[in-house]
Design a protein around this motif. Structure first.
Motif, mmCIF file in Angstrom:
data_model
loop_
_atom_site.group_PDB
_atom_site.id
_atom_site.type_symbol
_atom_site.label_atom_id
_atom_site.label_comp_id
_atom_site.label_asym_id
_atom_site.label_seq_id
_atom_site.Cartn_x
_atom_site.Cartn_y
_atom_site.Cartn_z
ATOM 1 N N LEU A 32 17.234 -54.932 -42.608
ATOM 2 C CA LEU A 32 18.379 -54.918 -41.702
ATOM 3 C C LEU A 32 18.951 -53.510 -41.660
ATOM 4 N N PHE A 33 19.188 -53.029 -40.460
ATOM 5 C CA PHE A 33 19.795 -51.716 -40.269
ATOM 6 C C PHE A 33 21.172 -51.922 -39.649
ATOM 7 N N LEU A 34 22.188 -51.354 -40.282
ATOM 8 C CA LEU A 34 23.564 -51.492 -39.817
ATOM 9 C C LEU A 34 24.158 -50.102 -39.617
ATOM 10 N N TYR A 35 24.778 -49.900 -38.461
ATOM 11 C CA TYR A 35 25.414 -48.619 -38.173
ATOM 12 C C TYR A 35 26.864 -48.867 -37.789
ATOM 13 N N ASN A 36 27.775 -48.306 -38.564
ATOM 14 C CA ASN A 36 29.203 -48.421 -38.299
ATOM 15 C C ASN A 36 29.634 -47.210 -37.472
ATOM 16 N N ASP A 42 30.463 -51.997 -34.709
ATOM 17 C CA ASP A 42 29.299 -52.003 -35.601
ATOM 18 C C ASP A 42 28.115 -52.517 -34.796
ATOM 19 N N TRP A 44 23.800 -53.605 -35.294
ATOM 20 C CA TRP A 44 22.752 -53.837 -36.282
ATOM 21 C C TRP A 44 21.507 -54.410 -35.624
ATOM 22 N N GLY A 46 17.398 -56.064 -37.061
ATOM 23 C CA GLY A 46 16.549 -56.367 -38.200
ATOM 24 C C GLY A 46 15.212 -56.925 -37.779
ATOM 25 N N SER A 96 24.826 -61.338 -29.785
ATOM 26 C CA SER A 96 23.611 -61.254 -30.593
ATOM 27 C C SER A 96 22.401 -61.745 -29.805
ATOM 28 N N CYS A 195 26.150 -57.778 -45.796
ATOM 29 C CA CYS A 195 25.399 -57.810 -44.541
ATOM 30 C C CYS A 195 26.298 -58.430 -43.470
#
Length: 198
Positions: A32-36, A42, A44, A46, A96, A195
């Motif tokens: 999972l890649f999350l960028y704030n 935010d 994300w 995955g 999503s 997450c």
């Protein structure tokens, strides 16, 4: 681990204990890649890969090693993407997208949740509701609430495909209870970021 009972499934009784169970090793991998981007946004994404070695399984014919039928459990790929869009201190929008692929089967879910925090803080009670479309199959409505690390939801699926004739227009309810947190953490919120909730 899979157990076989040939007496009531139409595949025929095989007669000896050697046919009663099948074991195989199954590997799965995901990230999972999350960028704030800022306090109000935010994003994300995955990827998940399941059944990586495509383990062999058989419930019909002779067991493996005896000239039997060898059926592979096909690998499955999942991609998911989402965002948290802060509309205010208390209101978030969470769109999503979920994509799944296995052999010749395809599935796509797209939709959004709206979350409202009653006190404007993440450790207080949050209400949520949303709609999703499992494209070509069903329309999904969901609602629920979260208190601290516990999230309780209720969803209802209504068929929009040809399966609607078989279900006679009746959908299916699902109740979910989710714990959002980290193993071994005894206080809330934990010292590092969880997450993102889907």
């Amino acid at each position: 681990f899979a157990t076989y009972d040939g007496t009531n499934n139409g595949e025929g009784a095989l007669g000896t204990d050697i046919y009663k169970s099948i074991n195989h090793i199954d590997f799965n991998w995901g990230n999972l890649f999350l960028y704030n981007m800022n306090k109000n946004l935010d994003i994300w994404g995955g990827l998940v890969f399941t059944h990586l070695p495509s383990p062999k399984e058989t419930f019909k014919g002779q067991p493996l090693g005896f000239g039997g039928v060898r059926n592979a459990l096909n690998d499955r790929e999942v991609a998911h993407f989402g965002a948290r869009i802060g509309l205010s201190d208390k209101l978030d929008l969470r769109p999503s997208l979920l994509l799944q692929f296995q052999s010749k089967s395809r599935e796509a879910n797209i939709g959004t949740l709206v979350e409202y925090n009653l006190k404007g803080a993440p450790d207080n009670f949050t209400l949520f509701g949303g709609v999703y479309d499992r494209i070509g199959d069903a329309f999904i409505v969901t609602a629920g609430g979260q208190y601290k690390a516990f999230r309780l939801g209720l969803s209802y699926d209504l068929n929009t495909s040809q399966l609607n004739a078989a279900s006679n227009g009746k959908g299916g309810f699902e109740i979910s209870l989710i714990w959002v947190g980290l193993m071994g953490v005894t206080h809330y919120p934990p010292p590092i970021m969880n997450c993102p909730r889907m």
